[in-house]
Design a protein around this motif. Structure first.
Motif, PDB file in Angstrom:
ATOM      1  N   PHE A 187      15.564   9.785   9.783  1.00 21.65           N
ATOM      2  CA  PHE A 187      14.314  10.381   9.287  1.00 21.65           C
ATOM      3  C   PHE A 187      13.869   9.627   8.051  1.00 21.65           C
ATOM      4  CE2 PHE A 187      17.511  13.183   7.131  1.00 21.65           C
ATOM      5  CZ  PHE A 187      17.114  13.029   5.805  1.00 21.65           C
ATOM      6  N   ALA A 188      12.561   9.742   7.809  1.00 26.28           N
ATOM      7  CA  ALA A 188      11.999   9.072   6.642  1.00 26.28           C
ATOM      8  C   ALA A 188      10.980  10.006   6.006  1.00 26.28           C
ATOM      9  CB  ALA A 188      11.328   7.770   7.049  1.00 26.28           C
ATOM     10  N   PHE A 189      10.735   9.781   4.737  1.00 26.65           N
ATOM     11  CA  PHE A 189       9.671  10.560   4.076  1.00 26.65           C
ATOM     12  C   PHE A 189       9.073   9.725   2.950  1.00 26.65           C
ATOM     13  CE2 PHE A 189      13.731  11.745   2.127  1.00 26.65           C
ATOM     14  CZ  PHE A 189      13.497  11.529   0.787  1.00 26.65           C
ATOM     15  N   PHE A 238       4.770   4.941  11.831  1.00 24.29           N
ATOM     16  CA  PHE A 238       6.193   4.574  11.725  1.00 24.29           C
ATOM     17  C   PHE A 238       7.140   5.716  12.023  1.00 24.29           C
ATOM     18  CE2 PHE A 238       4.886   5.989   7.546  1.00 24.29           C
ATOM     19  CZ  PHE A 238       3.728   5.249   7.294  1.00 24.29           C
ATOM     20  N   THR A 239       6.607   6.895  12.351  1.00 33.01           N
ATOM     21  CA  THR A 239       7.493   8.026  12.698  1.00 33.01           C
ATOM     22  C   THR A 239       7.039   8.679  13.998  1.00 33.01           C
ATOM     23  OG1 THR A 239       6.143   9.263  11.134  1.00 33.01           O
ATOM     24  CG2 THR A 239       8.356   8.683  10.425  1.00 33.01           C
ATOM     25  N   GLU A 240       7.995   9.218  14.726  1.00 36.83           N
ATOM     26  CA  GLU A 240       7.682   9.952  15.954  1.00 36.83           C
ATOM     27  C   GLU A 240       8.813  10.956  16.225  1.00 36.83           C
ATOM     28  OE1 GLU A 240       4.896   9.945  17.624  1.00 36.83           O
ATOM     29  OE2 GLU A 240       5.775  11.522  18.893  1.00 36.83           O
ATOM     30  N   THR A 275       2.165   5.837  -7.726  1.00 39.08           N
ATOM     31  CA  THR A 275       3.582   5.645  -7.407  1.00 39.08           C
ATOM     32  C   THR A 275       3.957   6.450  -6.155  1.00 39.08           C
ATOM     33  OG1 THR A 275       4.317   7.493  -8.783  1.00 39.08           O
ATOM     34  CG2 THR A 275       4.194   5.341  -9.835  1.00 39.08           C
ATOM     35  N   GLN A 276       5.005   6.013  -5.538  1.00 42.17           N
ATOM     36  CA  GLN A 276       5.550   6.733  -4.379  1.00 42.17           C
ATOM     37  C   GLN A 276       7.072   6.711  -4.459  1.00 42.17           C
ATOM     38  OE1 GLN A 276       4.159   5.046  -0.658  1.00 42.17           O
ATOM     39  NE2 GLN A 276       2.381   6.403  -0.637  1.00 42.17           N
ATOM     40  N   ILE A 277       7.673   7.638  -3.736  1.00 45.47           N
ATOM     41  CA  ILE A 277       9.119   7.558  -3.518  1.00 45.47           C
ATOM     42  C   ILE A 277       9.347   7.656  -2.021  1.00 45.47           C
ATOM     43  CG2 ILE A 277      11.381   8.600  -3.921  1.00 45.47           C
ATOM     44  CD1 ILE A 277      10.359   9.662  -6.536  1.00 45.47           C
ATOM     45  N   GLU A 278       9.971   6.618  -1.518  1.00 43.72           N
ATOM     46  CA  GLU A 278      10.283   6.563  -0.090  1.00 43.72           C
ATOM     47  C   GLU A 278      11.691   7.088   0.116  1.00 43.72           C
ATOM     48  OE1 GLU A 278       7.815   5.233   1.557  1.00 43.72           O
ATOM     49  OE2 GLU A 278       8.690   5.311   3.568  1.00 43.72           O
ATOM     50  N   GLY A 279      11.916   7.710   1.250  1.00 45.57           N
ATOM     51  CA  GLY A 279      13.283   8.130   1.571  1.00 45.57           C
ATOM     52  C   GLY A 279      13.604   7.728   2.998  1.00 45.57           C
ATOM     53  N   THR A 329       0.833  -1.214   0.000  1.00 42.51           N
ATOM     54  CA  THR A 329       0.000   0.000   0.000  1.00 42.51           C
ATOM     55  C   THR A 329       0.859   1.252   0.000  1.00 42.51           C
ATOM     56  OG1 THR A 329      -0.058  -0.090   2.405  1.00 42.51           O
ATOM     57  CG2 THR A 329      -1.891  -1.126   1.222  1.00 42.51           C
ATOM     58  N   HIS A 330       2.143   1.074   0.256  1.00 38.69           N
ATOM     59  CA  HIS A 330       3.085   2.194   0.237  1.00 38.69           C
ATOM     60  C   HIS A 330       4.494   1.640   0.018  1.00 38.69           C
ATOM     61  CE1 HIS A 330       3.204   1.937   5.009  1.00 38.69           C
ATOM     62  NE2 HIS A 330       3.258   0.769   4.443  1.00 38.69           N
ATOM     63  N   THR A 331       5.471   2.536  -0.206  1.00 35.91           N
ATOM     64  CA  THR A 331       6.844   2.055  -0.422  1.00 35.91           C
ATOM     65  C   THR A 331       7.587   1.904   0.909  1.00 35.91           C
ATOM     66  OG1 THR A 331       7.322   4.356  -1.006  1.00 35.91           O
ATOM     67  CG2 THR A 331       7.260   2.777  -2.814  1.00 35.91           C
ATOM     68  N   SER A 332       6.914   2.206   2.018  1.00 32.51           N
ATOM     69  CA  SER A 332       7.592   2.135   3.326  1.00 32.51           C
ATOM     70  C   SER A 332       8.176   0.749   3.673  1.00 32.51           C
ATOM     71  CB  SER A 332       6.646   2.605   4.436  1.00 32.51           C
ATOM     72  OG  SER A 332       6.257   3.938   4.180  1.00 32.51           O
ATOM     73  N   PRO A 333       7.553  -0.376   3.236  1.00 37.03           N
ATOM     74  CA  PRO A 333       8.176  -1.659   3.569  1.00 37.03           C
ATOM     75  C   PRO A 333       9.624  -1.789   3.084  1.00 37.03           C
ATOM     76  CG  PRO A 333       6.398  -1.952   1.964  1.00 37.03           C
ATOM     77  CD  PRO A 333       6.258  -0.580   2.544  1.00 37.03           C
ATOM     78  N   VAL A 334       9.996  -1.035   2.046  1.00 40.03           N
ATOM     79  CA  VAL A 334      11.377  -1.102   1.561  1.00 40.03           C
ATOM     80  C   VAL A 334      12.332  -0.556   2.636  1.00 40.03           C
ATOM     81  CG1 VAL A 334      12.935  -0.625  -0.378  1.00 40.03           C
ATOM     82  CG2 VAL A 334      10.475  -0.764  -0.781  1.00 40.03           C
ATOM     83  N   GLN A 335      11.809   0.328   3.487  1.00 42.53           N
ATOM     84  CA  GLN A 335      12.619   0.800   4.628  1.00 42.53           C
ATOM     85  C   GLN A 335      13.068  -0.387   5.462  1.00 42.53           C
ATOM     86  OE1 GLN A 335      11.086   3.703   7.333  1.00 42.53           O
ATOM     87  NE2 GLN A 335      10.042   4.888   5.754  1.00 42.53           N
ATOM     88  N   ALA A 336      12.071  -1.215   5.875  1.00 40.27           N
ATOM     89  CA  ALA A 336      12.378  -2.348   6.751  1.00 40.27           C
ATOM     90  C   ALA A 336      13.327  -3.321   6.071  1.00 40.27           C
ATOM     91  CB  ALA A 336      11.092  -3.052   7.150  1.00 40.27           C
ATOM     92  N   TYR A 387      -0.419   0.172  -4.312  1.00 41.59           N
ATOM     93  CA  TYR A 387      -1.810  -0.170  -4.653  1.00 41.59           C
ATOM     94  C   TYR A 387      -2.736   0.062  -3.464  1.00 41.59           C
ATOM     95  CZ  TYR A 387       0.683  -2.604  -8.337  1.00 41.59           C
ATOM     96  OH  TYR A 387       1.505  -2.888  -9.380  1.00 41.59           O
ATOM     97  N   ARG A 388      -3.910   0.626  -3.748  1.00 37.48           N
ATOM     98  CA  ARG A 388      -4.917   0.760  -2.678  1.00 37.48           C
ATOM     99  C   ARG A 388      -6.301   0.515  -3.227  1.00 37.48           C
ATOM    100  NH1 ARG A 388      -2.698   5.689   1.092  1.00 37.48           N
ATOM    101  NH2 ARG A 388      -0.552   4.928   1.032  1.00 37.48           N
ATOM    102  N   ARG A 389      -7.157  -0.020  -2.349  1.00 37.99           N
ATOM    103  CA  ARG A 389      -8.528  -0.292  -2.785  1.00 37.99           C
ATOM    104  C   ARG A 389      -9.342   0.992  -2.780  1.00 37.99           C
ATOM    105  NH1 ARG A 389     -11.285  -5.146   0.257  1.00 37.99           N
ATOM    106  NH2 ARG A 389     -13.042  -4.068  -0.673  1.00 37.99           N
TER     107      ARG A 389
HETATM  108  N1  DAH Z   1       3.788   5.644   3.811  1.00 34.13           N
HETATM  109  C1  DAH Z   1       3.029   6.869   3.952  1.00 34.13           C
HETATM  110  C2  DAH Z   1       1.796   6.800   3.093  1.00 34.13           C
HETATM  111  O1  DAH Z   1       1.777   6.079   2.161  1.00 34.13           O
HETATM  112  C3  DAH Z   1       3.877   8.050   3.549  1.00 34.13           C
HETATM  113  C4  DAH Z   1       4.972   8.286   4.548  1.00 34.13           C
HETATM  114  C5  DAH Z   1       4.785   9.160   5.585  1.00 34.13           C
HETATM  115  C6  DAH Z   1       6.165   7.669   4.386  1.00 34.13           C
HETATM  116  C7  DAH Z   1       5.752   9.389   6.515  1.00 34.13           C
HETATM  117  C8  DAH Z   1       7.179   7.887   5.299  1.00 34.13           C
HETATM  118  C9  DAH Z   1       6.950   8.754   6.354  1.00 34.13           C
HETATM  119  O2  DAH Z   1       8.357   7.315   5.228  1.00 34.13           O
HETATM  120  O3  DAH Z   1       7.938   8.997   7.258  1.00 34.13           O
HETATM  121  O4  DAH Z   1       0.858   7.485   3.335  1.00 34.13           O
END
Ligand code: DAH
Length: 349
Positions: A311-313, A257-259, A214-218, A171-178, A200-202
């Motif tokens: 940090f992540a984005f 996943f962030t604080e 598409t997303q770009i994770e950082g 549902t997001h590119t965040s799993p690539v972080q892990a 992908y999202r329903r």
């Molecule tokens: N994964 C979030 C989403 O799809 C976007 C996101 C937010 C990614 C904060 C991050 C983050 O890495 O720190 O809505």
């Protein structure tokens, strides 16, 4: 009718027909018909035996004369028909070298690919690596390792296509972080990565939603990373993508996943902050979600959260492109209408 009269008549008839020939083929047919071995002149000469001997030379020379005349008429017409045919062929094959050439239309990279490559280049230049992850993902990486245990209410923020109870379309590119954190060797230096890709999202598709986008994770993890590092990095990003005069601001938000979590706005590139239809009067446009990596997320991937921070984005290239180019419907990106795609030639943008 005597032979003499017959020859004279033949001559008249043949000359009329020959003159009336419109094509070389027709002309040839007349040649065969009148001058061929089975033709009337040969035939007539065969009748010589019935002619009185003193008349034979007269008739003989008349026959030759008739034959030569027909032959000459054919020859003349043949030459003019051949000349005409040549003229026509030349006319048809004429090449007008002054005509403009045919335009060869070249394809261009898809506007999303262009945006993604631009963002990749920027982060590569800052020493990040570009990492790929699977689109068919485990619940474990998509949610659990991102601090979203089963039945966590925040899972509702991302309606999910499940394949089985444990497998889903990310549902997001965040799993690539892990996936990247698990493998990273910190003795070799900090972790700095971005990961572009499809998610992908329903959702029901409409002007602002698509079941696939598409997303770009950082992600950056090292010792002593603070929100100031995040802000500095995203400031560079916003200025590169939206213009050197752009400012950013951070607003408190929530992500599991962030604080702390923040939403990042960029000052409106259309009105410069005055307020207009693009920024809906506020002077600011939201471009991405971000924050400091939650200690749980670090620990779950075996990283000591007392030593390391990060940090992540996460951002949406569609949203970036829509803002940058004033595109009003997300579905344009996926319909592959060349009238839309052809506007983004990648030159001078
Ligand atoms: N994964 C979030 C989403 O799809 C976007 C996101 C937010 C990614 C904060 C991050 C983050 O890495 O720190 O809505």
């Amino acid at each position: 009718m005597n032979l003499q009269e017959k020859l004279v008549q033949l001559r008249e008839e043949a000359l009329v027909k020959v003159q009336a020939s419109a094509t070389l083929q027709e002309l040839n047919e007349h040649r065969v018909a009148y001058l061929g071995k089975k033709g009337p002149i040969t035939e007539a000469l065969r009748g010589m035996k019935d002619v009185a001997p003193e008349e034979r030379p007269v008739i003989g020379s008349l026959a030759n004369e008739v034959r030569d005349e027909i032959q000459a008429a054919i020859q003349t017409l043949q030459e003019s028909l051949e000349a005409k045919a040549l003229e026509e062929a030349l006319q048809q094959e004429t090449i007008d070298v002054t005509l403009p050439g045919k335009k060869v239309s070249l394809g261009t990279k898809h506007v999303l690919t262009q945006i993604m490559e631009e963002i990749e280049d920027l982060f590569l230049g800052m020493g990040y690596q570009v990492v790929d992850g699977p689109e068919v993902e485990l619940d474990y990486y998509n949610f659990e390792k991102m601090n979203l245990p089963k039945d966590h209410p925040a899972r509702d923020m991302q309606d999910t296509f499940y394949i089985t109870d444990e497998v889903l379309l990310r549902t997001h590119t965040s799993p690539v972080q892990a996936r990247t954190m698990e493998k990273h060797d910190f003795t070799k230096g900090p972790l700095k990565m971005i990961s572009p890709g499809k998610v992908y999202r329903r959702d029901n598709d409409d002007a602002t939603h698509s079941h696939q986008f598409t997303q770009i994770e950082g992600l950056v993890i090292a010792e002593n990373i603070t929100l100031a590092d995040l802000k500095g990095t995203l400031d560079v990003f916003a200025k590169k993508l939206f213009g050197a005069e752009r400012e950013i601001r951070l607003r408190p938000s929530y992500f599991p996943f962030t604080e702390p979590s923040v939403e990042v706005d960029v000052s409106c590139f259309k009105c410069g902050g005055e307020g207009c239809n693009v920024c809906k009067g506020s002077g600011w446009i939201e471009i991405l979600g971000s924050g400091l990596v939650h200690p749980n997320v670090l620990e779950m991937s075996g990283i000591d959260s007392t030593k390391y921070s990060g940090f992540a984005f996460g951002m949406g290239p569609e949203r970036v492109a829509m803002l940058k180019y004033g595109i009003d419907d997300i579905r344009h990106f996926y319909q592959n209408d060349v009238r839309f795609l052809g506007q983004f030639t990648g030159k001078g943008q």
